[in-house]
Design a protein around this motif. Structure first.
Motif, PDB file in Angstrom:
ATOM      1  N   ARG A 106      57.059  29.638  43.471  1.00 37.45           N
ATOM      2  CA  ARG A 106      58.313  29.522  44.204  1.00 37.45           C
ATOM      3  C   ARG A 106      58.299  28.300  45.095  1.00 37.45           C
ATOM      4  O   ARG A 106      59.342  27.696  45.381  1.00 37.45           O
ATOM      5  N   GLY A 107      57.067  27.988  45.532  1.00 35.98           N
ATOM      6  CA  GLY A 107      56.956  26.821  46.394  1.00 35.98           C
ATOM      7  C   GLY A 107      57.420  25.542  45.712  1.00 35.98           C
ATOM      8  O   GLY A 107      57.793  24.565  46.354  1.00 35.98           O
ATOM      9  N   LYS A 108      57.400  25.556  44.395  1.00 34.29           N
ATOM     10  CA  LYS A 108      57.765  24.334  43.672  1.00 34.29           C
ATOM     11  C   LYS A 108      59.281  24.121  43.658  1.00 34.29           C
ATOM     12  O   LYS A 108      59.767  23.039  43.340  1.00 34.29           O
ATOM     13  N   HIS A 109      60.046  25.175  44.000  1.00 29.87           N
ATOM     14  CA  HIS A 109      61.506  25.020  44.006  1.00 29.87           C
ATOM     15  C   HIS A 109      61.918  24.122  45.158  1.00 29.87           C
ATOM     16  O   HIS A 109      61.214  24.028  46.166  1.00 29.87           O
ATOM     17  N   PRO A 110      63.099  23.494  45.001  1.00 31.83           N
ATOM     18  CA  PRO A 110      63.572  22.670  46.130  1.00 31.83           C
ATOM     19  C   PRO A 110      63.809  23.544  47.357  1.00 31.83           C
ATOM     20  O   PRO A 110      64.199  24.695  47.236  1.00 31.83           O
ATOM     21  N   ASP A 111      63.567  23.022  48.488  1.00 33.76           N
ATOM     22  CA  ASP A 111      63.725  23.699  49.783  1.00 33.76           C
ATOM     23  C   ASP A 111      62.702  24.792  50.007  1.00 33.76           C
ATOM     24  O   ASP A 111      62.838  25.552  50.944  1.00 33.76           O
ATOM     25  N   MET A 112      61.735  24.890  49.146  1.00 37.21           N
ATOM     26  CA  MET A 112      60.787  25.986  49.306  1.00 37.21           C
ATOM     27  C   MET A 112      59.382  25.451  49.564  1.00 37.21           C
ATOM     28  O   MET A 112      58.404  26.147  49.316  1.00 37.21           O
ATOM     29  N   GLY A 113      59.317  24.218  50.016  1.00 35.30           N
ATOM     30  CA  GLY A 113      58.012  23.590  50.215  1.00 35.30           C
ATOM     31  C   GLY A 113      57.134  24.351  51.192  1.00 35.30           C
ATOM     32  O   GLY A 113      55.910  24.365  51.067  1.00 35.30           O
ATOM     33  N   HIS A 114      57.779  25.027  52.170  1.00 32.89           N
ATOM     34  CA  HIS A 114      56.968  25.718  53.178  1.00 32.89           C
ATOM     35  C   HIS A 114      56.136  26.829  52.531  1.00 32.89           C
ATOM     36  O   HIS A 114      55.116  27.238  53.066  1.00 32.89           O
ATOM     37  N   LEU A 115      56.573  27.238  51.369  1.00 34.48           N
ATOM     38  CA  LEU A 115      55.807  28.298  50.715  1.00 34.48           C
ATOM     39  C   LEU A 115      54.487  27.753  50.196  1.00 34.48           C
ATOM     40  O   LEU A 115      53.457  28.419  50.214  1.00 34.48           O
ATOM     41  N   THR A 116      54.517  26.515  49.729  1.00 31.44           N
ATOM     42  CA  THR A 116      53.280  25.910  49.253  1.00 31.44           C
ATOM     43  C   THR A 116      52.284  25.813  50.388  1.00 31.44           C
ATOM     44  O   THR A 116      51.095  26.117  50.241  1.00 31.44           O
ATOM     45  N   GLU A 117      52.828  25.419  51.563  1.00 30.35           N
ATOM     46  CA  GLU A 117      51.959  25.353  52.740  1.00 30.35           C
ATOM     47  C   GLU A 117      51.379  26.711  53.046  1.00 30.35           C
ATOM     48  O   GLU A 117      50.202  26.861  53.343  1.00 30.35           O
TER      49      GLU A 117
END
Lengths: 712, 297
Positions: A690-701
């Protein structure tokens, strides 16, 4: 060749297979029997071991059977000899069914001895023993029926005709006729019905009872049809005799059989005449009391042939016939039969007043029989039947008439809860039908009408006993009220539901067993939450008034000690609150402004919402802490993970606090090694994806801060 | 001691004819072994005659009996003195059934005044202290089939009050007409007696109709001879008031051992008769007598 003593004979053995000792023993037995002095015992014993001839020779049975048939001629008493013949036929059929000649000879010999019945010896005996001829003659019937049946089984038509002709020629042949009618194929008798009626008419009155003859004929006509042109005449002839019968038992036994014939081939007019005749015969001296089974059978036959209830109830004597069932249990049984047929065959809903009146009367009879001793099953059955009726009543567009019918039904069937439930559903449906017709725009008249429907439900629900029934109906009716823009009524329903929650007992009765109610309560509340989403706040009460009320109730409810249901409910509340904070809700009720349009994202509303969320989350975390004991660690881990997932699904993880909370929860889930590794792995994968979706970068963190604990 | 002696004849039906070999086994069985002084086997066939009280008076009949006629009597020594082991020992034997001189091997017959019987007796002699063991077994002898062909001899009969012979008051008898026939009075002993009977009419009700098989035995002795008829068996062929004009079967099987082919010798005679007996209400009894000749083919 000697056979070993221990080998078993094959199924179709021949005399060669049998060893000598066995043959010798068998032969000795036949010698012993041949020396029995008395004729009748000798006959019976030899007939009973007829099959043993197989041990001695292949032709033994085919020689023995004709000899035994002749032997019976030596028995002087005709009653004794006919039963001896019946036994011989029985043995013959079992041992050598292909030896038809012998069997047939039994019949013809019997005809030759038939005149003995009316001869001096027998008649003197009857006088000596004080037995009347009409009581004596039916004693022959079982044996005769059997013999005739054996012979007529798969017999060619020519043989049957010959047998009938021979019977016809003998005098006093009522007994023979009766057995012919009992044993021969129904089709054979039916095609010759007029013949038989002629023969019956010629029979002597003082001998074999005539109604028995007509009864036998009637039984055949129930199975096969006589020629079209004869049908009415047959009915008239038969009924002429039947209606003259004095003894009510004889009458009803006969009438019962002929009712079926009438129903099959004639119209309601003839059926009415027959029913009237039955009432006339069975009413004096309350004769019906002894004949309930026959009367029930008559009703069953009538309703089996007349499925159209408008025709059925237009038969004038039908309801008066029902009045003869004065014993309550029988009356209820009959009502049940009628209702079953109605439910099975009535395709279209009806408003025919004749049908309605009659069926209301019948349903009321069933309902009024319910008392404290009625079994649960019986109550269920009766409720099912009455509901079947209610569902079939429709006044078309005349909704007001429909509602007043439901009002009337409520007062008539107040003792059966499932019926009341059905009525509430029906009234709700009525309200929704109205809405559909008005395409969602109520006029003043229809608005008043749906308010009347809503009021009906609101009044009726408290009289129900089942707590979850009430809860679910409150919710359901509230939804209907909402759909019809009756906002304050909807609120009343929801408030009533909320105030009912504290009354939910720990254990409830499901199908006779006591079960814990928690899971049902959870299910109900989740359902309630989904509805609460779109319920607009009342302007005079505070923000999220209903949600708060509900939370209070949940808080105060005594949950089970070791259960996590409360927390699961709080989690669901969080989902609700999160959904409520959206700009636009996923679903709405037509023409009802929910909180999303009411508040339009007002900051005060959102702040209140947040405050509630925090309170709820605090409760959840509190509870998680209490699970730090050994036995509860697994629960703690799974609850923690589920909370984590809730946040992941519904929360905004850009918030630092939530972010941190979720990391803490992740660690908590794995702290004591109780987590399921596969689930954790999958969850992490999901987050990364999900982190790879736009606006979802905080999930990768976030994912970087979620280590996977390896099991050591 | 528990030792048992038994004789088992080979044929299941124990039936033998003159000149045949009578074979079988003697079985000695016991828990312990048994010492013995020899085992012998005797074949005996005798005709026993009884005097009837009629001819010589009751006491004479009781004290005297005519000497039995011996048909065969021979003994063989089967086993020399010795010892039988424990358990079961079978000793086979074979005897030719021959008669001495011009004697005839009569057929086995158990009667009242004449009795023809054949036995096998096995004796085991033992020491003075132990009792001798013995076992007897009867076997059946059938006479040789007759050489002449059997000519059937049907007999028809009609019974009315007029045809009766032994009647006191004929006028008091109820009216009746009974017809019938026996298929043959010359009968094969292995086949049943057959015939038919019809009650054409009868004023009185029929109580019962029976076939009475009678043996007529004649014994001779120094003082003279006695002829006695006794009933062998009574077979009912009609029970109660039978239908008029309907034929009722006459059927009777000749019982084994109690009948034999009609026999005439110098010392005794065995003959057979059948009576058809009709009982009428209230107390009338009507009999028709038919002498029979039985033979074996």
């Amino acid at each position: 060749m000697c056979m070993d003593n221990h080998s078993i004979l094959p199924d179709h053995f021949s005399p060669e297979n049998v060893n000598d000792t066995a043959k010798e023993t068998c032969l000795n037995w036949f010698f012993k029997i041949a020396s029995i002095r008395e004729l009748i015992p000798r006959f019976y014993v030899e007939a009973s071991i007829l099959k043993c001839n197989k041990f001695l020779s292949k032709t033994g049975i085919s020689e023995c059977l004709p000899r035994l048939t002749c032997m019976v001629r030596g028995i002087g008493d005709p009653l004794v000899s006919v039963y001896a013949r019946a036994y011989l036929c029985r043995v013959g059929m079992e041992v050598a069914p292909h030896l038809k000649e012998s069997l047939n000879k039994n019949f013809f010999d019997f005809l030759l001895t038939f005149k003995q019945i009316h001869g001096d010896t027998v008649q003197n005996q009857l006088v000596l023993q004080g037995v009347e001829l009409p009581s004596y003659l039916p004693l022959y019937s079982p044996a005769m029926d059997w013999i005739f049946q054996c012979i007529s089984y798969h017999a060619p038509e020519a043989l049957l005709t010959e047998m009938m002709e021979r019977c016809k020629k003998l005098a006093n042949n009522a007994l023979l006729l009766n057995s012919v009618m009992s044993a021969f194929r129904a089709e054979f008798i039916a095609t010759r019905s007029m013949d038989f009626i002629g023969m019956i008419k010629e029979c002597d009155e003082s001998g074999f009872p005539k109604h028995l003859l007509f009864r036998s004929l009637g039984l055949n006509l129930a199975l096969a049809n006589p020629p079209e042109s004869d049908r009415l005449q047959i009915l008239n002839e038969a009924w002429k005799v039947i209606t003259k019968l004095k003894n009510p038992q004889d009458y009803i036994n006969c009438a019962e059989v002929w009712v079926e014939y009438t129903c099959k081939h004639f119209t309601k007019r003839e059926v009415n005449t027959v029913l009237a005749d039955v009432i006339k015969h069975m009413t004096p001296d309350r004769a019906f009391e002894d004949s309930y089974p026959q009367l029930q059978s008559i009703i069953k036959k009538v309703i089996a042939h007349f499925h159209d209830f408008s025709v059925l109830f237009s038969v004038e004597k039908f309801l008066p016939f029902l009045d003869m069932f004065q014993k309550e249990s029988v009356r209820v049984e009959v009502c049940k039969c009628i209702m079953e047929v109605f439910i099975k065959h009535q395709q279209e809903p009806t408003k025919d007043p004749v049908i309605l009146n009659a069926l209301l009367h019948i349903c009321k009879t069933m309902h009024d029989s319910v008392n404290a001793l009625t079994l649960e099953d019986e109550k269920r059955m009766l409720a099912y039947l009455i509901n079947g009726f209610i569902k079939m009543v429709s006044f078309g567009r005349d909704f007001e008439q429909q509602l007043s019918f439901y009002v009337e039904a409520r007062s008539m069937f107040s003792n059966l809860e499932p019926v009341l439930v059905q009525l509430i559903h029906s009234v709700n449906r009525l309200a929704m039908e109205t809405r559909k017709v008005m395409k969602g725009n109520h006029s003043r008249k229809t608005a008043a009408f749906v308010r009347a429907c809503v009021a009906y439900c609101f009044i009726t629900i408290p009289s129900l006993v089942g707590i979850f029934t009430r809860l679910n109906l409150y919710l359901h009716s509230g939804q209907v009220a909402l759909a019809n823009q009756c906002l304050s009524q909807a609120d009343a329903f929801f408030k009533a539901a909320i105030s009912l929650v504290p009354e939910v007992p720990k254990m409830i009765n499901i199908d006779g067993k006591m079960r814990p109610s928690e899971s049902f309560l959870l299910e109900f509340l989740c359902n309630f939450f989904s509805t609460l989403l779109i319920v607009p706040d009342h302007p005079e009460h505070g923000v999220l008034f209903l949600v708060r009320e509900l939370l209070n109730v949940i808080q105060d409810y005594t949950w089970e000690d070791n259960s996590d249901e409360k927390i699961r409910i709080y989690t669901c509340v969080l989902h609700l609150l999160s959904a409520m904070s959206q700009e636009t809700y996923l679903y709405h009720v037509d023409k009802v402004d929910s909180n999303d349009s009411l508040y339009g994202g007002d900051s005060k509303f959102l702040a209140e919402n947040n405050k509630l969320c925090e309170t709820v989350m605090a409760q959840i975390l509190e509870h998680l802490k209490t699970l730090a004991k050994d036995e509860a660690l697994k629960r703690q881990s799974s609850l923690g993970l589920s909370f984590f997932n809730s946040i992941l699904a519904h929360g905004d993880l850009r918030s630092n606090r939530l972010n941190q909370l979720s990391v803490n929860l992740w660690h908590l889930a794995q702290r004591h090694g109780c987590a399921d590794t596969r689930t954790m792995v999958k969850t992490l994968e999901y987050i990364k994806k999900r982190g790879k979706h736009p606006d979802m970068g905080h999930l990768t963190e976030l994912a970087l801060r979620l280590p996977l604990q390896t099991r050591t | 001691m528990g030792t048992a002696l038994d004789i088992k004849v080979k044929r299941a039906n124990k039936v033998y004819h003159a000149g045949e070999m009578l074979s079988g086994v003697v079985v000695v069985s016991g828990k312990d072994s048994v010492q013995h002084q020899g085992v012998s086997l005797t074949v005996e066939g005798t005709v026993n005659l009884q005097l009837s009280a009629k001819s010589v008076g009751v006491f004479e009949a009781f004290y005297n009996s005519v000497k039995p006629i011996q048909i065969i009597n021979s003994t063989i020594e089967m086993v020399k003195p010795g010892k039988f082991p424990s358990g079961r020992t079978e000793i086979p034997f074979e005897f030719p059934l021959h008669v001495k001189g011009n004697r005839v091997l009569y057929e086995t017959y158990h009667g009242v005044f004449v009795n023809i019987q054949y036995t096998l007796r096995c004796d085991m002699r033992r020491s003075l202290l132990a009792k001798d063991l013995t076992k007897t077994c009867e076997f059946i002898v059938h006479s040789a089939p007759q050489k002449r062909k059997l000519t059937p001899s049907p007999v028809a009969f009609t019974v009315t009050p007029e045809t009766l012979q032994n009647v006191k008051e004929r006028a008091l008898l109820p009216k009746f007409l009974i017809r019938g026939h026996l298929n043959s009075t010359n009968c094969v002993i292995t086949q049943p007696l057959t015939g038919e009977l019809v009650v054409e009419s009868s004023e009185a009700a029929i109580k019962s109709i029976e076939l009475q098989l009678v043996r007529v035995e004649t014994c001779g002795c120094a003082e003279g001879y006695a002829r006695d008829a006794t009933e062998i068996q009574n077979i009912q062929i009609a029970d109660g008031d039978v239908c008029r004009g309907l034929s009722v079967p006459i059927y009777m099987v000749f019982p084994q051992l109690f009948t034999c082919p009609t026999l005439e010798t110098t010392n005794f005679k065995v003959e057979f008769e059948v009576n058809v007996v009709v009982l009428l209400h209230p107390e009338h009894l009507i009999t028709e007598n038919f002498p029979l000749k039985l033979c074996r083919v």
